[in-house]
Design an enzyme around this catalytic site. Structure first.
Site, PDB file in Angstrom:
ATOM      1  N   GLU A  71      57.976   2.851 -23.864  1.00 55.25           N
ATOM      2  CA  GLU A  71      56.854   3.878 -23.875  1.00 55.25           C
ATOM      3  C   GLU A  71      56.534   3.877 -22.402  1.00 55.25           C
ATOM      4  O   GLU A  71      56.462   2.621 -21.697  1.00 55.25           O
ATOM      5  CB  GLU A  71      55.610   3.549 -24.769  1.00 55.25           C
ATOM      6  N   HIS A  80      51.168   7.217 -28.831  1.00 53.05           N
ATOM      7  CA  HIS A  80      50.913   6.027 -29.379  1.00 53.05           C
ATOM      8  C   HIS A  80      49.180   6.044 -29.474  1.00 53.05           C
ATOM      9  O   HIS A  80      48.448   5.229 -28.746  1.00 53.05           O
ATOM     10  CB  HIS A  80      51.312   4.904 -28.356  1.00 53.05           C
ATOM     11  N   ARG A 126      55.524   0.097 -34.416  1.00 49.93           N
ATOM     12  CA  ARG A 126      55.871  -0.058 -32.987  1.00 49.93           C
ATOM     13  C   ARG A 126      57.389   0.276 -33.126  1.00 49.93           C
ATOM     14  O   ARG A 126      57.998   0.242 -33.982  1.00 49.93           O
ATOM     15  CB  ARG A 126      56.109  -1.648 -32.748  1.00 49.93           C
TER      16      ARG A 126
HETATM   17  P1  NAP Z   1      48.882  -6.700 -41.194  1.00 54.95           P
HETATM   18  O1  NAP Z   1      47.510  -6.571 -41.925  1.00 54.95           O
HETATM   19  O2  NAP Z   1      49.323  -8.079 -40.737  1.00 54.95           O
HETATM   20  O3  NAP Z   1      49.986  -6.009 -41.968  1.00 54.95           O
HETATM   21  C1  NAP Z   1      51.238  -6.430 -41.892  1.00 54.95           C
HETATM   22  C2  NAP Z   1      52.153  -6.362 -43.060  1.00 54.95           C
HETATM   23  O4  NAP Z   1      53.547  -6.292 -42.651  1.00 54.95           O
HETATM   24  C3  NAP Z   1      51.613  -7.433 -44.025  1.00 54.95           C
HETATM   25  O5  NAP Z   1      51.433  -7.016 -45.040  1.00 54.95           O
HETATM   26  C4  NAP Z   1      53.167  -8.293 -44.154  1.00 54.95           C
HETATM   27  O6  NAP Z   1      53.276  -8.891 -45.363  1.00 54.95           O
HETATM   28  C5  NAP Z   1      54.006  -7.180 -43.723  1.00 54.95           C
HETATM   29  N1  NAP Z   1      55.157  -7.866 -42.929  1.00 54.95           N
HETATM   30  C6  NAP Z   1      55.161  -8.627 -41.857  1.00 54.95           C
HETATM   31  N2  NAP Z   1      56.519  -8.970 -41.380  1.00 54.95           N
HETATM   32  C7  NAP Z   1      57.170  -8.680 -42.546  1.00 54.95           C
HETATM   33  C8  NAP Z   1      58.822  -8.796 -42.831  1.00 54.95           C
HETATM   34  N3  NAP Z   1      59.482  -9.529 -41.992  1.00 54.95           N
HETATM   35  N4  NAP Z   1      59.101  -8.228 -43.834  1.00 54.95           N
HETATM   36  C9  NAP Z   1      58.271  -7.477 -44.674  1.00 54.95           C
HETATM   37  N5  NAP Z   1      57.128  -7.219 -44.709  1.00 54.95           N
HETATM   38  C10 NAP Z   1      56.656  -7.913 -43.358  1.00 54.95           C
HETATM   39  O7  NAP Z   1      48.693  -5.948 -40.004  1.00 54.95           O
HETATM   40  P2  NAP Z   1      47.953  -4.540 -39.759  1.00 54.95           P
HETATM   41  O8  NAP Z   1      46.736  -4.791 -39.219  1.00 54.95           O
HETATM   42  O9  NAP Z   1      48.022  -3.437 -41.088  1.00 54.95           O
HETATM   43  O10 NAP Z   1      48.833  -3.753 -38.613  1.00 54.95           O
HETATM   44  C11 NAP Z   1      50.196  -3.320 -38.690  1.00 54.95           C
HETATM   45  C12 NAP Z   1      50.846  -3.197 -37.458  1.00 54.95           C
HETATM   46  O11 NAP Z   1      50.491  -1.721 -37.300  1.00 54.95           O
HETATM   47  C13 NAP Z   1      50.477  -4.000 -36.336  1.00 54.95           C
HETATM   48  O12 NAP Z   1      51.276  -5.024 -36.112  1.00 54.95           O
HETATM   49  C14 NAP Z   1      50.963  -2.917 -35.210  1.00 54.95           C
HETATM   50  O13 NAP Z   1      52.213  -3.007 -34.450  1.00 54.95           O
HETATM   51  C15 NAP Z   1      50.803  -1.676 -35.816  1.00 54.95           C
HETATM   52  N6  NAP Z   1      49.765  -0.909 -35.182  1.00 54.95           N
HETATM   53  C16 NAP Z   1      49.970   0.303 -34.657  1.00 54.95           C
HETATM   54  C17 NAP Z   1      48.884   1.044 -34.086  1.00 54.95           C
HETATM   55  C18 NAP Z   1      48.983   2.364 -33.213  1.00 54.95           C
HETATM   56  O14 NAP Z   1      48.204   2.684 -32.643  1.00 54.95           O
HETATM   57  N7  NAP Z   1      50.094   3.137 -33.793  1.00 54.95           N
HETATM   58  C19 NAP Z   1      47.507   0.710 -34.218  1.00 54.95           C
HETATM   59  C20 NAP Z   1      47.207  -0.386 -35.086  1.00 54.95           C
HETATM   60  C21 NAP Z   1      48.398  -1.075 -35.395  1.00 54.95           C
HETATM   61  P3  NAP Z   1      54.138 -10.326 -45.660  1.00 54.95           P
HETATM   62  O15 NAP Z   1      53.404 -10.995 -44.783  1.00 54.95           O
HETATM   63  O16 NAP Z   1      53.627 -10.613 -46.954  1.00 54.95           O
HETATM   64  O17 NAP Z   1      55.396  -9.904 -45.524  1.00 54.95           O
END
Ligand code: NAP
Length: 323
Positions: free
Chosen positions: A268, A287, A239
């Site tokens: 955005e 995006h 994001r």
């Molecule tokens: P996920 O499986 O929940 O992965 C997020 C990772 O971030 C987790 O491993 C978590 O590990 C880590 N994390 C969270 N808060 C943290 C912090 N404060 N410090 C360090 N690490 C932290 O989510 P995902 O499905 O991979 O998606 C991730 C993100 O990608 C979404 O939230 C979204 O914003 C973005 N996204 C963007 C698009 C796009 O179109 N560009 C598409 C899909 C997703 P820990 O809990 O161990 O810290």
């Protein structure tokens, strides 16, 4: 029996709705490209039992408190920083998102962006279109290697691991930072766990896949860019809010870091006048991380199935849990 009223905040193809028509009374904002205006949304949620929304809608406390019948909000995204989860919980409103179905597609895009930024693909395409290609030259549009370079993934979750698998195929040593370690990724991908600052100092490519939360807001600030190598390439597919864009602009303009690939922005949409768009060493995308026809269809169906589960008295398939 009266069917639950489901408000769809954007025009959705009829073939997706047809299988659910017997279960729901659909109301829809009939525009494909323009988001529903806030005042319209505030009015229609007064009678809605469920809402299917996109990340363009701000589902805040004011809205949730103005929706007396609302039982469920199905967000067509895995990130849910557009929703006040605490307010929803207080009102017993279920929130669902779309994890997993978009993981591989978003990782594909992240890796494409990494490749495009490193090998100057967009710049090279523009070069031909501008009629500038006269000769082959030793360093014409020479970029940075990808194979063998270290990738540092910040947010090694579902998408982060999927990016790491692609990086492994390119022979890239993998480093990652999370709040918790992932022994599976360390074993299967040889990924090394690191503190945030150490990762910034070591990585050739810093890839942000971390959710936007109060903890991660502007995580990539002036200080973070100064810790990166001058040859580092920064990729953001999470994001825009996790980046201080002014600091990123200065880091790129003053060669504190080498280049960037960005799919997401603080505000955005952006346009051609945005300062980051004007830099040659940045690739900007609107995006489109999860934007394949197959995946967007799966995301919509998952939203529908979540709504159906809730109104059938079952547990939602992919509920958002308040951390
Ligand atoms: P996920 O499986 O929940 O992965 C997020 C990772 O971030 C987790 O491993 C978590 O590990 C880590 N994390 C969270 N808060 C943290 C912090 N404060 N410090 C360090 N690490 C932290 O989510 P995902 O499905 O991979 O998606 C991730 C993100 O990608 C979404 O939230 C979204 O914003 C973005 N996204 C963007 C698009 C796009 O179109 N560009 C598409 C899909 C997703 P820990 O809990 O161990 O810290």
């Amino acid at each position: 029996m009266k069917k639950p009223i489901i408000y769809l905040t954007r025009k959705i193809p009829n073939e997706i709705l047809v299988p659910y028509q017997d279960s729901f009374d659909f109301r829809m904002w009939e525009e494909e490209e323009t988001p529903v205006p806030r005042d319209v949304l505030l009015e229609v949620v007064k009678e809605a039992d469920g809402v299917l929304c996109l990340l363009t809608e701000n589902i805040d406390r004011e809205l949730l408190e103005n929706a007396p019948h609302l039982k469920v909000v199905a967000n067509m995204a895995v990130g849910y920083d557009n929703i006040d989860i605490e307010a929803a919980q207080e009102k017993d409103i279920i929130v669902t998102n779309t994890p997993d179905v978009l993981t591989e597609t978003t990782a594909d895009l992240a890796f494409s962006l990494l490749t495009a930024a490193a090998r100057r693909i967009v710049e090279a395409n523009d070069y031909i279109r501008a009629g500038k290609w006269d000769h082959w030259s030793p360093y014409l549009l020479a970029g940075s290697d990808i194979h063998g370079k270290k990738v540092g993934i910040v947010g090694m979750g579902r998408i982060g691991e999927s990016i790491a698998r692609r990086a492994k195929g390119f022979g890239m040593p993998i480093m990652y930072h999370n709040r918790s370690r992932k022994p599976g990724a360390e074993k299967d991908l040889g990924a090394s766990y690191m503190g945030f600052d150490e990762l910034l100092r070591e990585a050739d490519f810093v890839v942000s896949v971390i959710p936007l939360t109060t903890e991660t807001k502007k995580l990539f600030n002036k200080d973070a860019f100064q810790k990166m190598k001058t040859s580092a390439i920064f990729i953001n597919v999470s994001r825009g809010g996790v980046v201080d864009e002014k600091a990123l602009y200065h880091a790129l303009n003053e060669n504190t870091i080498h280049a960037a690939g960005l799919d997401v922005f603080e505000e955005e949409p952006i346009d051609a006048n945005h300062p980051l768009v004007k830099l040659d060493n940045v690739v900007c995308l609107p995006h489109i991380g999860s934007a394949s026809v197959e995946t967007r269809t799966k995301m919509l169906k998952l939203c529908m199935d979540n709504l159906l589960a809730v109104f059938s008295g079952e547990s939602p398939i992919t509920p958002v849990k308040n951390p």
